[in-house]
Design a protein around this motif. Structure first.
Motif, PDB file in Angstrom:
ATOM      1  N   UNK A  57       9.744  -3.494  -6.612  1.00 31.85           N
ATOM      2  CA  UNK A  57       8.324  -3.593  -6.921  1.00 31.85           C
ATOM      3  C   UNK A  57       7.668  -2.214  -6.930  1.00 31.85           C
ATOM      4  N   UNK A  58       8.078  -1.374  -5.996  1.00 31.70           N
ATOM      5  CA  UNK A  58       7.534  -0.018  -5.943  1.00 31.70           C
ATOM      6  C   UNK A  58       7.902   0.765  -7.205  1.00 31.70           C
ATOM      7  N   UNK A  59       9.126   0.579  -7.671  1.00 33.28           N
ATOM      8  CA  UNK A  59       9.545   1.246  -8.907  1.00 33.28           C
ATOM      9  C   UNK A  59       8.708   0.746 -10.077  1.00 33.28           C
ATOM     10  N   UNK A  60       8.594  -0.561 -10.191  1.00 36.18           N
ATOM     11  CA  UNK A  60       7.863  -1.152 -11.313  1.00 36.18           C
ATOM     12  C   UNK A  60       6.373  -0.831 -11.274  1.00 36.18           C
ATOM     13  N   UNK A  61       5.873  -0.519 -10.072  1.00 39.98           N
ATOM     14  CA  UNK A  61       4.451  -0.197  -9.923  1.00 39.98           C
ATOM     15  C   UNK A  61       4.177   1.295 -10.063  1.00 39.98           C
ATOM     16  N   UNK A  62       5.204   2.054 -10.383  1.00 34.58           N
ATOM     17  CA  UNK A  62       5.004   3.489 -10.592  1.00 34.58           C
ATOM     18  C   UNK A  62       4.823   4.282  -9.319  1.00 34.58           C
ATOM     19  N   UNK A  63       5.382   3.782  -8.202  1.00 36.26           N
ATOM     20  CA  UNK A  63       5.252   4.512  -6.929  1.00 36.26           C
ATOM     21  C   UNK A  63       6.325   5.606  -6.867  1.00 36.26           C
ATOM     22  N   UNK A  64       6.191   6.589  -7.721  1.00 40.18           N
ATOM     23  CA  UNK A  64       7.237   7.606  -7.857  1.00 40.18           C
ATOM     24  C   UNK A  64       6.730   9.027  -7.630  1.00 40.18           C
ATOM     25  N   UNK A  65       5.525   9.155  -7.085  1.00 38.20           N
ATOM     26  CA  UNK A  65       4.966  10.476  -6.843  1.00 38.20           C
ATOM     27  C   UNK A  65       5.249  10.933  -5.400  1.00 38.20           C
ATOM     28  N   UNK A  66       4.893  12.200  -5.131  1.00 36.89           N
ATOM     29  CA  UNK A  66       4.940  12.666  -3.758  1.00 36.89           C
ATOM     30  C   UNK A  66       4.019  11.820  -2.885  1.00 36.89           C
ATOM     31  N   UNK A  67       4.365  11.729  -1.602  1.00 38.96           N
ATOM     32  CA  UNK A  67       3.477  11.079  -0.644  1.00 38.96           C
ATOM     33  C   UNK A  67       3.107  12.105   0.434  1.00 38.96           C
ATOM     34  N   UNK A  68       2.289  11.680   1.380  1.00 38.90           N
ATOM     35  CA  UNK A  68       2.046  12.535   2.532  1.00 38.90           C
ATOM     36  C   UNK A  68       3.379  12.853   3.205  1.00 38.90           C
ATOM     37  N   UNK A  69       3.466  13.997   3.830  1.00 35.28           N
ATOM     38  CA  UNK A  69       4.730  14.500   4.370  1.00 35.28           C
ATOM     39  C   UNK A  69       5.425  13.502   5.298  1.00 35.28           C
ATOM     40  N   UNK A  70       4.669  12.842   6.148  1.00 33.89           N
ATOM     41  CA  UNK A  70       5.269  11.932   7.127  1.00 33.89           C
ATOM     42  C   UNK A  70       5.099  10.470   6.750  1.00 33.89           C
ATOM     43  N   UNK A  71       4.785  10.213   5.466  1.00 34.82           N
ATOM     44  CA  UNK A  71       4.751   8.831   5.019  1.00 34.82           C
ATOM     45  C   UNK A  71       3.375   8.360   4.589  1.00 34.82           C
ATOM     46  N   UNK A  72       3.375   7.296   3.795  1.00 33.72           N
ATOM     47  CA  UNK A  72       2.123   6.714   3.317  1.00 33.72           C
ATOM     48  C   UNK A  72       1.340   6.135   4.495  1.00 33.72           C
TER      49      UNK A  72
END
Length: 400
Positions: A57-72
Protein backbone atom coordinates in the motif's frame (compact mmCIF):
# COMPACT_ATOMS: atom_id res chain seq x y z
CA UNK A 1 53.30 8.92 4.21
CA UNK A 2 51.01 6.07 5.22
CA UNK A 3 51.53 3.00 3.04
CA UNK A 4 48.67 0.90 4.40
CA UNK A 5 45.50 1.12 2.35
CA UNK A 6 43.20 0.27 5.27
CA UNK A 7 42.72 2.32 8.41
CA UNK A 8 44.38 1.12 11.61
CA UNK A 9 40.99 0.44 13.24
CA UNK A 10 40.26 -2.28 10.68
CA UNK A 11 43.29 -4.39 11.63
CA UNK A 12 42.06 -7.51 13.36
CA UNK A 13 38.48 -6.61 12.51
CA UNK A 14 36.56 -9.40 10.80
CA UNK A 15 33.06 -10.00 9.57
CA UNK A 16 30.31 -11.62 11.62
CA UNK A 17 30.90 -15.36 11.98
CA UNK A 18 27.17 -15.96 12.25
CA UNK A 19 26.59 -14.31 8.88
CA UNK A 20 29.63 -16.07 7.44
CA UNK A 21 28.48 -19.56 8.39
CA UNK A 22 24.93 -18.83 7.25
CA UNK A 23 26.21 -17.66 3.86
CA UNK A 24 28.45 -20.71 3.45
CA UNK A 25 25.48 -22.98 4.09
CA UNK A 26 23.45 -21.15 1.46
CA UNK A 27 26.27 -21.46 -1.07
CA UNK A 28 26.47 -25.22 -0.55
CA UNK A 29 22.71 -25.50 -0.87
CA UNK A 30 22.85 -23.58 -4.14
CA UNK A 31 25.33 -26.21 -5.34
CA UNK A 32 22.81 -28.98 -4.73
CA UNK A 33 24.01 -30.16 -1.31
CA UNK A 34 21.35 -30.57 1.38
CA UNK A 35 22.83 -28.55 4.24
CA UNK A 36 20.82 -28.19 7.44
CA UNK A 37 21.35 -24.58 8.41
CA UNK A 38 21.46 -24.29 12.20
CA UNK A 39 23.37 -21.00 11.81
CA UNK A 40 20.31 -18.94 10.93
CA UNK A 41 19.30 -16.26 13.41
CA UNK A 42 15.78 -15.93 12.08
CA UNK A 43 12.54 -17.90 11.92
CA UNK A 44 12.06 -19.93 8.77
CA UNK A 45 8.66 -18.37 8.21
CA UNK A 46 7.16 -15.66 6.03
CA UNK A 47 6.15 -12.24 7.31
CA UNK A 48 2.43 -11.94 8.05
CA UNK A 49 0.12 -10.96 5.15
CA UNK A 50 -1.01 -7.76 6.90
CA UNK A 51 2.52 -6.44 7.20
CA UNK A 52 3.30 -7.21 3.56
CA UNK A 53 0.04 -5.58 2.49
CA UNK A 54 1.00 -2.39 4.33
CA UNK A 55 4.27 -2.22 2.41
CA UNK A 56 2.46 -2.72 -0.91
CA UNK A 57 0.00 0.00 0.00
CA UNK A 58 2.86 2.35 0.79
CA UNK A 59 4.38 1.67 -2.63
CA UNK A 60 1.07 2.21 -4.41
CA UNK A 61 0.50 5.42 -2.44
CA UNK A 62 3.81 6.90 -3.54
CA UNK A 63 5.47 6.72 -0.12
CA UNK A 64 8.91 6.72 -1.71
CA UNK A 65 10.46 9.97 -0.52
CA UNK A 66 12.89 10.70 2.29
CA UNK A 67 11.39 10.73 5.77
CA UNK A 68 12.53 12.26 9.03
CA UNK A 69 15.84 10.73 10.09
CA UNK A 70 14.40 8.60 12.90
CA UNK A 71 11.11 7.76 11.23
CA UNK A 72 7.72 9.15 10.31
CA UNK A 73 5.75 10.87 13.06
CA UNK A 74 3.02 8.20 13.20
CA UNK A 75 5.58 5.45 13.73
CA UNK A 76 7.49 7.30 16.43
CA UNK A 77 4.24 8.00 18.26
CA UNK A 78 3.35 4.31 18.09
CA UNK A 79 6.83 3.31 19.26
CA UNK A 80 6.54 5.70 22.20
CA UNK A 81 3.23 4.10 23.14
CA UNK A 82 4.69 0.61 22.87
CA UNK A 83 7.73 1.42 25.01
CA UNK A 84 5.60 3.28 27.56
CA UNK A 85 3.29 0.27 27.90
CA UNK A 86 6.25 -2.09 28.26
CA UNK A 87 8.10 -0.07 30.88
CA UNK A 88 5.24 1.57 32.77
CA UNK A 89 7.16 4.83 32.30
CA UNK A 90 6.06 7.57 29.91
CA UNK A 91 8.16 7.95 26.76
CA UNK A 92 7.50 10.76 24.27
CA UNK A 93 7.94 10.51 20.51
CA UNK A 94 11.20 12.44 20.73
CA UNK A 95 12.60 9.78 23.07
CA UNK A 96 12.36 6.96 20.52
CA UNK A 97 13.61 6.31 17.01
CA UNK A 98 13.40 3.78 14.18
CA UNK A 99 16.48 2.24 12.56
CA UNK A 100 17.50 -0.15 9.79
CA UNK A 101 17.49 -3.11 12.15
CA UNK A 102 18.44 -3.37 15.81
CA UNK A 103 22.07 -3.74 14.76
CA UNK A 104 22.06 -0.14 13.53
CA UNK A 105 20.37 0.98 16.74
CA UNK A 106 23.10 -0.73 18.75
CA UNK A 107 25.87 0.76 16.63
CA UNK A 108 24.38 4.23 16.92
CA UNK A 109 24.06 3.86 20.68
CA UNK A 110 27.65 2.69 21.12
CA UNK A 111 28.99 5.40 18.85
CA UNK A 112 27.31 8.33 20.58
CA UNK A 113 27.94 7.37 24.23
CA UNK A 114 31.33 5.59 24.29
CA UNK A 115 34.76 6.92 23.32
CA UNK A 116 38.48 6.06 23.57
CA UNK A 117 39.49 5.44 27.16
CA UNK A 118 36.08 4.06 28.17
CA UNK A 119 35.53 0.50 29.34
CA UNK A 120 32.24 -1.27 28.63
CA UNK A 121 31.25 -4.43 30.50
CA UNK A 122 29.65 -7.22 28.46
CA UNK A 123 28.59 -10.61 29.89
CA UNK A 124 30.31 -13.48 28.10
CA UNK A 125 29.33 -15.38 26.03
CA UNK A 126 27.96 -12.50 24.00
CA UNK A 127 26.33 -11.84 20.66
CA UNK A 128 29.23 -11.59 18.22
CA UNK A 129 28.57 -7.96 17.21
CA UNK A 130 28.49 -6.39 20.68
CA UNK A 131 32.23 -6.14 21.43
CA UNK A 132 33.06 -5.18 17.85
CA UNK A 133 30.73 -2.19 18.00
CA UNK A 134 32.30 -1.10 21.29
CA UNK A 135 35.72 -1.28 19.65
CA UNK A 136 34.51 0.68 16.63
CA UNK A 137 33.48 3.42 19.03
CA UNK A 138 37.06 3.45 20.32
CA UNK A 139 36.18 1.97 23.71
CA UNK A 140 37.38 -1.28 25.30
CA UNK A 141 35.05 -4.22 25.97
CA UNK A 142 35.54 -5.89 29.34
CA UNK A 143 34.07 -9.38 29.58
CA UNK A 144 32.16 -10.87 32.50
CA UNK A 145 32.36 -14.69 32.30
CA UNK A 146 29.06 -16.45 33.07
CA UNK A 147 29.62 -20.01 31.88
CA UNK A 148 30.43 -21.26 35.39
CA UNK A 149 27.07 -19.89 36.60
CA UNK A 150 24.71 -21.41 34.03
CA UNK A 151 25.22 -18.26 31.90
CA UNK A 152 23.54 -16.12 34.54
CA UNK A 153 25.17 -12.92 35.82
CA UNK A 154 26.85 -12.96 39.23
CA UNK A 155 26.37 -9.36 40.37
CA UNK A 156 29.29 -9.49 42.82
CA UNK A 157 31.60 -10.53 39.99
CA UNK A 158 30.18 -7.74 37.85
CA UNK A 159 30.84 -5.19 40.60
CA UNK A 160 34.49 -6.25 40.80
CA UNK A 161 34.98 -5.40 37.12
CA UNK A 162 33.95 -1.76 37.58
CA UNK A 163 36.87 0.67 37.49
CA UNK A 164 37.15 4.46 37.21
CA UNK A 165 37.24 3.95 33.42
CA UNK A 166 34.00 1.96 33.27
CA UNK A 167 31.45 3.98 31.29
CA UNK A 168 28.69 1.47 30.72
CA UNK A 169 27.45 -2.07 30.28
CA UNK A 170 25.51 -3.93 27.63
CA UNK A 171 22.83 -6.41 28.68
CA UNK A 172 21.04 -8.79 26.31
CA UNK A 173 17.99 -10.65 27.62
CA UNK A 174 16.60 -13.03 26.44
CA UNK A 175 20.16 -13.90 25.59
CA UNK A 176 21.79 -14.75 22.29
CA UNK A 177 23.46 -17.31 22.09
CA UNK A 178 22.49 -19.09 25.35
CA UNK A 179 18.73 -18.48 25.60
CA UNK A 180 18.92 -17.54 29.28
CA UNK A 181 16.60 -14.88 30.68
CA UNK A 182 17.88 -12.61 33.45
CA UNK A 183 15.83 -12.53 36.64
CA UNK A 184 14.17 -9.44 38.09
CA UNK A 185 16.35 -9.58 41.21
CA UNK A 186 19.58 -9.67 39.21
CA UNK A 187 18.50 -6.80 36.97
CA UNK A 188 17.45 -4.71 39.97
CA UNK A 189 20.87 -5.20 41.55
CA UNK A 190 22.59 -4.30 38.28
CA UNK A 191 20.46 -1.16 38.02
CA UNK A 192 21.54 -0.09 41.52
CA UNK A 193 25.18 -0.62 40.55
CA UNK A 194 24.70 1.41 37.37
CA UNK A 195 23.23 4.32 39.30
CA UNK A 196 25.86 4.10 42.04
CA UNK A 197 28.71 4.24 39.51
CA UNK A 198 27.04 6.55 36.97
CA UNK A 199 27.02 3.96 34.18
CA UNK A 200 25.08 3.93 30.92
CA UNK A 201 23.13 0.75 30.21
CA UNK A 202 22.43 -0.48 26.69
CA UNK A 203 19.57 -2.95 27.15
CA UNK A 204 19.08 -5.25 24.15
CA UNK A 205 15.71 -7.04 24.36
CA UNK A 206 15.25 -8.11 20.75
CA UNK A 207 13.82 -11.49 21.82
CA UNK A 208 11.51 -10.10 24.51
CA UNK A 209 8.36 -11.64 22.99
CA UNK A 210 9.95 -15.08 22.59
CA UNK A 211 10.03 -16.32 26.20
CA UNK A 212 8.73 -19.71 27.33
CA UNK A 213 6.47 -19.80 30.40
CA UNK A 214 6.98 -20.02 33.30
CA UNK A 215 10.00 -17.84 32.49
CA UNK A 216 9.26 -14.10 32.27
CA UNK A 217 11.15 -11.30 30.53
CA UNK A 218 11.90 -8.25 32.67
CA UNK A 219 12.63 -4.75 31.38
CA UNK A 220 15.20 -2.93 33.50
CA UNK A 221 13.40 0.43 33.31
CA UNK A 222 10.13 -1.14 34.43
CA UNK A 223 11.92 -2.71 37.39
CA UNK A 224 13.77 0.51 38.32
CA UNK A 225 12.12 3.55 36.69
CA UNK A 226 15.05 5.80 37.62
CA UNK A 227 17.08 3.86 35.04
CA UNK A 228 15.25 5.65 32.24
CA UNK A 229 17.72 8.53 32.53
CA UNK A 230 20.71 6.25 31.79
CA UNK A 231 19.31 3.42 29.66
CA UNK A 232 19.11 2.90 25.90
CA UNK A 233 16.48 0.27 25.13
CA UNK A 234 16.94 -1.69 21.90
CA UNK A 235 14.12 -3.53 20.12
CA UNK A 236 13.58 -5.42 16.89
CA UNK A 237 10.85 -6.69 14.60
CA UNK A 238 13.17 -9.27 13.03
CA UNK A 239 12.46 -12.13 15.40
CA UNK A 240 8.90 -12.05 16.74
CA UNK A 241 7.41 -10.62 13.51
CA UNK A 242 9.56 -12.63 11.04
CA UNK A 243 10.96 -9.45 9.48
CA UNK A 244 14.72 -10.14 9.60
CA UNK A 245 15.33 -9.15 5.98
CA UNK A 246 13.23 -6.00 6.24
CA UNK A 247 15.75 -4.42 8.66
CA UNK A 248 13.38 -2.96 11.23
CA UNK A 249 14.69 -1.95 14.64
CA UNK A 250 14.05 0.76 17.19
CA UNK A 251 15.42 2.31 20.36
CA UNK A 252 14.33 4.46 23.29
CA UNK A 253 16.67 6.74 25.20
CA UNK A 254 17.04 10.11 26.93
CA UNK A 255 16.40 13.05 24.60
CA UNK A 256 20.06 14.12 24.41
CA UNK A 257 21.06 10.65 23.21
CA UNK A 258 18.18 10.50 20.73
CA UNK A 259 19.25 13.85 19.26
CA UNK A 260 22.86 12.68 18.96
CA UNK A 261 21.74 9.46 17.25
CA UNK A 262 19.60 11.48 14.84
CA UNK A 263 22.62 13.62 13.95
CA UNK A 264 24.77 10.53 13.41
CA UNK A 265 22.17 8.64 11.39
CA UNK A 266 21.55 11.67 9.18
CA UNK A 267 25.13 11.33 7.93
CA UNK A 268 25.31 7.56 7.49
CA UNK A 269 21.86 6.41 6.35
CA UNK A 270 19.58 9.47 6.07
CA UNK A 271 16.52 7.51 7.19
CA UNK A 272 15.34 3.91 7.48
CA UNK A 273 13.52 2.57 4.43
CA UNK A 274 10.24 4.44 4.06
CA UNK A 275 8.29 1.34 3.05
CA UNK A 276 9.57 -0.65 6.03
CA UNK A 277 8.34 2.09 8.35
CA UNK A 278 4.77 1.63 7.11
CA UNK A 279 5.16 -2.13 7.41
CA UNK A 280 6.33 -1.66 11.01
CA UNK A 281 3.25 0.43 11.78
CA UNK A 282 1.11 -2.47 10.61
CA UNK A 283 3.17 -4.94 12.64
CA UNK A 284 2.20 -3.18 15.85
CA UNK A 285 -1.51 -3.51 15.13
CA UNK A 286 -3.41 -5.91 17.46
CA UNK A 287 -4.21 -8.06 14.44
CA UNK A 288 -0.63 -9.35 14.58
CA UNK A 289 -0.76 -10.47 18.21
CA UNK A 290 -2.01 -13.91 17.17
CA UNK A 291 0.79 -14.15 14.61
CA UNK A 292 3.44 -13.53 17.26
CA UNK A 293 1.75 -15.93 19.70
CA UNK A 294 1.73 -18.58 16.99
CA UNK A 295 5.45 -18.10 16.40
CA UNK A 296 6.14 -18.57 20.10
CA UNK A 297 4.02 -21.73 20.24
CA UNK A 298 5.81 -23.14 17.21
CA UNK A 299 9.21 -22.38 18.73
CA UNK A 300 8.23 -24.01 22.02
CA UNK A 301 7.49 -27.25 20.16
CA UNK A 302 10.70 -27.01 18.15
CA UNK A 303 12.71 -26.32 21.31
CA UNK A 304 11.37 -29.53 22.84
CA UNK A 305 12.29 -31.50 19.72
CA UNK A 306 15.80 -30.04 19.55
CA UNK A 307 16.47 -30.55 23.27
CA UNK A 308 15.32 -34.17 23.15
CA UNK A 309 17.63 -34.93 20.25
CA UNK A 310 20.66 -33.10 21.67
CA UNK A 311 20.24 -34.83 25.02
CA UNK A 312 20.47 -38.18 23.23
CA UNK A 313 23.94 -37.29 21.91
CA UNK A 314 26.55 -38.39 24.47
CA UNK A 315 28.77 -35.74 25.99
CA UNK A 316 26.78 -32.64 25.00
CA UNK A 317 25.39 -31.03 28.20
CA UNK A 318 23.09 -28.13 27.44
CA UNK A 319 21.40 -25.41 29.52
CA UNK A 320 17.66 -25.36 28.79
CA UNK A 321 16.89 -22.03 27.11
CA UNK A 322 14.07 -19.93 28.55
CA UNK A 323 13.92 -17.53 25.61
CA UNK A 324 15.06 -16.80 22.04
CA UNK A 325 15.55 -19.85 19.77
CA UNK A 326 19.03 -21.25 20.34
CA UNK A 327 20.66 -24.20 22.08
CA UNK A 328 24.23 -23.70 23.29
CA UNK A 329 25.57 -27.15 24.19
CA UNK A 330 29.04 -27.80 25.58
CA UNK A 331 30.98 -29.84 22.99
CA UNK A 332 34.39 -29.82 24.69
CA UNK A 333 34.19 -33.59 25.35
CA UNK A 334 34.64 -34.10 21.59
CA UNK A 335 37.98 -32.27 21.38
CA UNK A 336 40.01 -35.29 22.46
CA UNK A 337 38.59 -37.41 19.65
CA UNK A 338 39.26 -37.89 15.94
CA UNK A 339 37.21 -38.12 12.76
CA UNK A 340 38.70 -40.61 10.27
CA UNK A 341 42.13 -39.96 11.74
CA UNK A 342 41.77 -36.19 11.88
CA UNK A 343 41.80 -34.77 15.40
CA UNK A 344 38.94 -32.49 16.48
CA UNK A 345 41.30 -29.87 17.88
CA UNK A 346 38.82 -27.18 18.87
CA UNK A 347 35.34 -25.84 18.32
CA UNK A 348 36.23 -24.13 15.04
CA UNK A 349 37.57 -27.37 13.59
CA UNK A 350 34.46 -29.19 14.82
CA UNK A 351 32.25 -26.71 12.98
CA UNK A 352 34.28 -27.19 9.80
CA UNK A 353 34.07 -30.97 10.00
CA UNK A 354 30.33 -30.89 10.63
CA UNK A 355 29.80 -28.66 7.61
CA UNK A 356 32.06 -30.67 5.31
CA UNK A 357 31.07 -34.19 6.32
CA UNK A 358 27.70 -34.05 8.10
CA UNK A 359 26.43 -31.13 6.02
CA UNK A 360 25.12 -29.21 9.00
CA UNK A 361 25.97 -25.56 9.67
CA UNK A 362 26.44 -24.49 13.26
CA UNK A 363 28.16 -21.43 14.70
CA UNK A 364 31.24 -22.18 16.80
CA UNK A 365 31.16 -20.72 20.28
CA UNK A 366 34.44 -18.92 19.61
CA UNK A 367 32.33 -16.35 17.75
CA UNK A 368 30.62 -15.59 21.05
CA UNK A 369 33.71 -15.63 23.25
CA UNK A 370 33.12 -19.21 24.43
CA UNK A 371 35.33 -21.82 22.78
CA UNK A 372 33.73 -24.91 24.34
CA UNK A 373 30.22 -24.53 22.93
CA UNK A 374 28.33 -24.31 19.65
CA UNK A 375 25.16 -22.39 18.82
CA UNK A 376 22.29 -24.31 17.25
CA UNK A 377 19.22 -22.43 16.05
CA UNK A 378 15.97 -24.39 16.25
CA UNK A 379 14.02 -21.72 14.33
CA UNK A 380 14.05 -23.95 11.25
CA UNK A 381 11.48 -26.49 9.99
CA UNK A 382 10.89 -29.39 12.38
CA UNK A 383 11.97 -31.97 9.80
CA UNK A 384 15.26 -30.09 9.35
CA UNK A 385 15.85 -30.11 13.11
CA UNK A 386 15.39 -33.88 13.17
CA UNK A 387 17.55 -34.46 10.10
CA UNK A 388 20.33 -32.15 11.25
CA UNK A 389 20.59 -33.36 14.85
CA UNK A 390 20.38 -36.97 13.70
CA UNK A 391 23.39 -36.27 11.48
CA UNK A 392 25.14 -34.58 14.42
CA UNK A 393 24.56 -37.67 16.54
CA UNK A 394 25.85 -39.95 13.79
CA UNK A 395 28.95 -37.78 13.45
CA UNK A 396 29.65 -37.95 17.19
CA UNK A 397 29.20 -41.74 17.23
CA UNK A 398 31.73 -42.02 14.38
CA UNK A 399 34.45 -40.28 16.41
CA UNK A 400 37.24 -42.38 17.86
Amino acid sequence: MRKEMLAERMKGFSGSQTSGMRNRARKLRAGGIHVVNFAAGELDKDTSPGIKAAARKAIDSGRTQYTDTLGIAELRERLAQKVSQKTGVTYAADEVGFTAGAKQALFNANFVVFQPGDEVIIPSPYWVTLPEQVRLAGATPVFLPTGHNGFQINVDELARLITPRTRGLILNTPHNPTGVVYSASVLEKIARLAMEHDLICIFDECYDELVYAPAVHHNIVKLVPEMKARTILIGSLSKSYCMAGWRAGFFAAPQAIVKAIANLQSHIASNPCNLVQYAALAAFEPANDAFVAGNLAQLRTQRATALELVQKIPGLPCVVPDGAFYLFPDVSSLFSKSFHGERVENVDRLAELLLQHAHIAIVPGSAFGCDQHVRISYAIPAEEIVAGLTRFGQFVHSLT
